[in-house]
Design a protein around this motif. Structure first.
Motif, mmCIF file in Angstrom:
data_model
loop_
_atom_site.group_PDB
_atom_site.id
_atom_site.type_symbol
_atom_site.label_atom_id
_atom_site.label_comp_id
_atom_site.label_asym_id
_atom_site.label_seq_id
_atom_site.Cartn_x
_atom_site.Cartn_y
_atom_site.Cartn_z
ATOM 1 N N VAL A 1 38.317 -30.751 -74.787
ATOM 2 C CA VAL A 1 36.873 -30.843 -75.030
ATOM 3 C C VAL A 1 36.387 -29.696 -75.901
ATOM 4 O O VAL A 1 35.410 -29.841 -76.653
ATOM 5 N N ALA A 2 37.065 -28.544 -75.857
ATOM 6 C CA ALA A 2 36.652 -27.425 -76.700
ATOM 7 C C ALA A 2 36.765 -27.756 -78.180
ATOM 8 O O ALA A 2 36.043 -27.183 -79.000
ATOM 9 N N ASN A 3 37.668 -28.665 -78.548
ATOM 10 C CA ASN A 3 37.760 -29.066 -79.947
ATOM 11 C C ASN A 3 36.461 -29.701 -80.406
ATOM 12 O O ASN A 3 36.018 -29.512 -81.547
ATOM 13 N N ALA A 4 35.822 -30.460 -79.511
ATOM 14 C CA ALA A 4 34.517 -31.042 -79.827
ATOM 15 C C ALA A 4 33.467 -29.952 -79.982
ATOM 16 O O ALA A 4 32.613 -30.017 -80.885
ATOM 17 N N VAL A 5 33.512 -28.950 -79.116
ATOM 18 C CA VAL A 5 32.563 -27.839 -79.204
ATOM 19 C C VAL A 5 32.702 -27.139 -80.553
ATOM 20 O O VAL A 5 31.707 -26.900 -81.256
ATOM 21 N N LEU A 6 33.933 -26.812 -80.942
ATOM 22 C CA LEU A 6 34.163 -26.113 -82.202
ATOM 23 C C LEU A 6 33.753 -26.970 -83.394
ATOM 24 O O LEU A 6 33.127 -26.481 -84.351
ATOM 25 N N THR A 7 34.093 -28.253 -83.346
ATOM 26 C CA THR A 7 33.763 -29.149 -84.457
ATOM 27 C C THR A 7 32.256 -29.259 -84.640
ATOM 28 O O THR A 7 31.749 -29.174 -85.767
ATOM 29 N N GLN A 8 31.525 -29.444 -83.540
ATOM 30 C CA GLN A 8 30.073 -29.561 -83.636
ATOM 31 C C GLN A 8 29.419 -28.252 -84.067
ATOM 32 O O GLN A 8 28.325 -28.255 -84.640
ATOM 33 N N ALA A 9 30.096 -27.127 -83.814
ATOM 34 C CA ALA A 9 29.554 -25.826 -84.204
ATOM 35 C C ALA A 9 29.862 -25.474 -85.652
ATOM 36 O O ALA A 9 29.484 -24.398 -86.128
ATOM 37 N N GLY A 10 30.543 -26.354 -86.364
ATOM 38 C CA GLY A 10 30.864 -26.101 -87.757
ATOM 39 C C GLY A 10 32.110 -25.284 -87.970
ATOM 40 O O GLY A 10 32.348 -24.755 -89.058
ATOM 41 N N ALA A 11 32.937 -25.168 -86.929
ATOM 42 C CA ALA A 11 34.214 -24.461 -87.055
ATOM 43 C C ALA A 11 35.339 -25.457 -87.279
ATOM 44 O O ALA A 11 35.196 -26.652 -87.008
ATOM 45 N N ARG A 12 36.461 -24.951 -87.761
ATOM 46 C CA ARG A 12 37.653 -25.776 -87.951
ATOM 47 C C ARG A 12 38.746 -25.237 -87.038
ATOM 48 O O ARG A 12 39.329 -24.190 -87.303
ATOM 49 N N ASN A 13 38.990 -25.947 -85.948
ATOM 50 C CA ASN A 13 40.027 -25.543 -85.003
ATOM 51 C C ASN A 13 41.368 -25.553 -85.720
ATOM 52 O O ASN A 13 41.844 -26.603 -86.154
ATOM 53 N N VAL A 14 42.012 -24.399 -85.829
ATOM 54 C CA VAL A 14 43.244 -24.316 -86.629
ATOM 55 C C VAL A 14 44.409 -25.049 -85.976
ATOM 56 O O VAL A 14 45.425 -25.306 -86.638
ATOM 57 N N LEU B 1 28.792 -17.946 -86.688
ATOM 58 C CA LEU B 1 29.517 -18.260 -87.924
ATOM 59 C C LEU B 1 28.599 -18.423 -89.122
ATOM 60 O O LEU B 1 28.999 -18.161 -90.258
ATOM 61 N N TYR B 2 27.374 -18.871 -88.885
ATOM 62 C CA TYR B 2 26.436 -19.152 -89.982
ATOM 63 C C TYR B 2 25.086 -18.476 -89.715
ATOM 64 O O TYR B 2 24.058 -19.140 -89.606
ATOM 65 N N PRO B 3 25.049 -17.162 -89.591
ATOM 66 C CA PRO B 3 23.811 -16.487 -89.203
ATOM 67 C C PRO B 3 22.631 -16.743 -90.152
ATOM 68 O O PRO B 3 21.493 -16.882 -89.687
ATOM 69 N N ALA B 4 22.889 -16.832 -91.453
ATOM 70 C CA ALA B 4 21.801 -17.022 -92.402
ATOM 71 C C ALA B 4 21.102 -18.358 -92.217
ATOM 72 O O ALA B 4 19.883 -18.475 -92.430
ATOM 73 N N ARG B 5 21.831 -19.356 -91.782
ATOM 74 C CA ARG B 5 21.247 -20.690 -91.625
ATOM 75 C C ARG B 5 20.371 -20.779 -90.370
ATOM 76 O O ARG B 5 19.612 -21.740 -90.237
ATOM 77 N N PHE B 6 20.518 -19.838 -89.460
ATOM 78 C CA PHE B 6 19.739 -19.886 -88.236
ATOM 79 C C PHE B 6 18.817 -18.666 -88.099
ATOM 80 O O PHE B 6 18.269 -18.435 -87.032
ATOM 81 N N LYS B 7 18.625 -17.932 -89.202
ATOM 82 C CA LYS B 7 17.821 -16.726 -89.157
ATOM 83 C C LYS B 7 16.392 -17.012 -88.713
ATOM 84 O O LYS B 7 15.821 -16.296 -87.889
#
Length: 356
Positions: free
Chosen positions: A243-256, A347-353
């Protein structure tokens, strides 16, 4: 949020005939295949292999296998029906009144509930988060379905974790977690509250998805979930079905390690170095104490900074670490949406400033 490949598995574990419909699933179905009666009962729930359990009325004596299932029931407002749990939440793990209510639940096992204690608990329902989860280990001598039946205990699962290894493909969204909440709401007669919880989760994830809509897949940062408590001699990869893969994917990360089969898989440190992740999550398990948690995060970071194989990684040199607990990431609950937010904002601080 539409279920993707998870939907094939959800058909085996959701309320009969409604798991992939995209609406109305939380009401359940009548035991005879007709429309549900008053309050949505009777309700049918199938296990990971499709074997159905019918509920003519809500259960009143519930045992949960761990804190994740317990928290769901507390948030659904039926914590007073829980007569015991395994893997209890540590002190301070759950916020405010939720933690106070959790502390009142009898602890039947600090880890896996012993078989005899579970069967003799007097429960009429056992909610199982783990089942055959390969990464949990030490699940002990679990009761058979025949033993559950003889004790008068119905046995259902949190499918997003317990059945994940049987899925046909990776989990890429939170539909599995939403399905768990929906099913528990139907079984406990709290379908409306379940709908509210799912709606809250969807709103948080939708805001993240909107903010990251123009970030192409190839530009998303590589992310390694470092399960420090699983041991440092051989790292444990978090695979696509977890399920963490879904968390990472929705957060804009790429699970290596999204392409490894199953939910967890042992890999080598050479494999981790070859993936060269941009960010590393220090996934420690809750110690029940803020100071102890902080020390564990420090130890995990120090290991990566001094271990010959990892100290040269750019993410390690630059300190691109996230201190987010394992349970919040790898186990289902409403806070999985909060974890999506936290990772995305890091991961994307500028987009959520503006949001901050």
């Amino acid at each position: 949020m539409r279920p993707r490949k998870w939907c094939g598995l959800a058909m085996a574990v959701a309320l009969t005939a409604t798991a992939c419909s995209g609406g109305g699933g939380e009401r359940g179905t009548a035991a005879d295949g007709g429309p549900p009666g008053r309050d949505g009962f009777p309700v049918k729930v199938a296990d990971c292999k499709g074997v159905e359990t019918t509920f003519a009325a809500p259960p009143h004596k519930i045992v949960t296998s761990n804190a994740a299932a317990l928290e769901m029931l507390l948030r659904l407002g039926v914590g007073d029906r829980v007569i015991g749990t395994g893997f209890p939440p540590g002190k301070g793990t759950l916020p405010g009144d939720l933690g106070a209510r959790a502390a009142k639940v009898p602890v039947l096992g600090t880890a896996v509930i012993p078989k005899e204690k579970l069967l003799g608990s007097g429960a009429d329902l056992y909610i199982d988060t783990f089942a055959s989860m390969g990464g949990m280990g030490g699940m002990g001598d679990a009761p058979t379905e025949e033993e559950f039946a003889a004790a008068g205990i119905r046995h259902i699962y949190l499918a997003s974790t317990a059945c994940a290894s049987m899925a046909k493909g990776p989990q890429r969204d939170l539909s599995g977690v939403e399905g768990d909440l929906t099913r528990l709401g139907a079984v406990t007669g709290t379908a409306q509250r379940a709908r509210e919880l799912v709606a809250g989760m969807r709103a948080k994830v939708a805001a993240v998805r909107t903010a990251l809509a123009d970030v192409p897949e190839g530009k998303r940062p590589g992310y390694f979930f470092f399960d420090f408590d699983a041991g440092t001699k051989q790292p444990m990869a978090l695979c696509g079905k977890q399920v963490a893969n879904a968390v990472l994917t929705q957060a804009g990360a790429r699970n290596v390690f999204a392409d490894c089969d199953g939910d967890f898989k042992p890999v080598s440190w050479e494999d981790v170095v070859a993936k060269n992740p941009d960010w590393i999550q220090l996934g420690i398990r809750d110690r029940g104490d803020a100071a102890a948690n902080a020390q564990a995060y420090d130890r995990a970071a120090q290991f990566l900074r001094t271990f010959p194989a990892t100290k040269g990684l750019a993410a390690v040199r630059d300190g691109r670490f996230l201190r987010i607990g394992s349970e919040r990431t790898t186990l289902p609950g409403t806070r999985t949406a909060d974890t999506v937010e936290e990772i995305a904002h890091t991961l994307y601080p500028a987009r959520f400033k503006a949001a901050r």
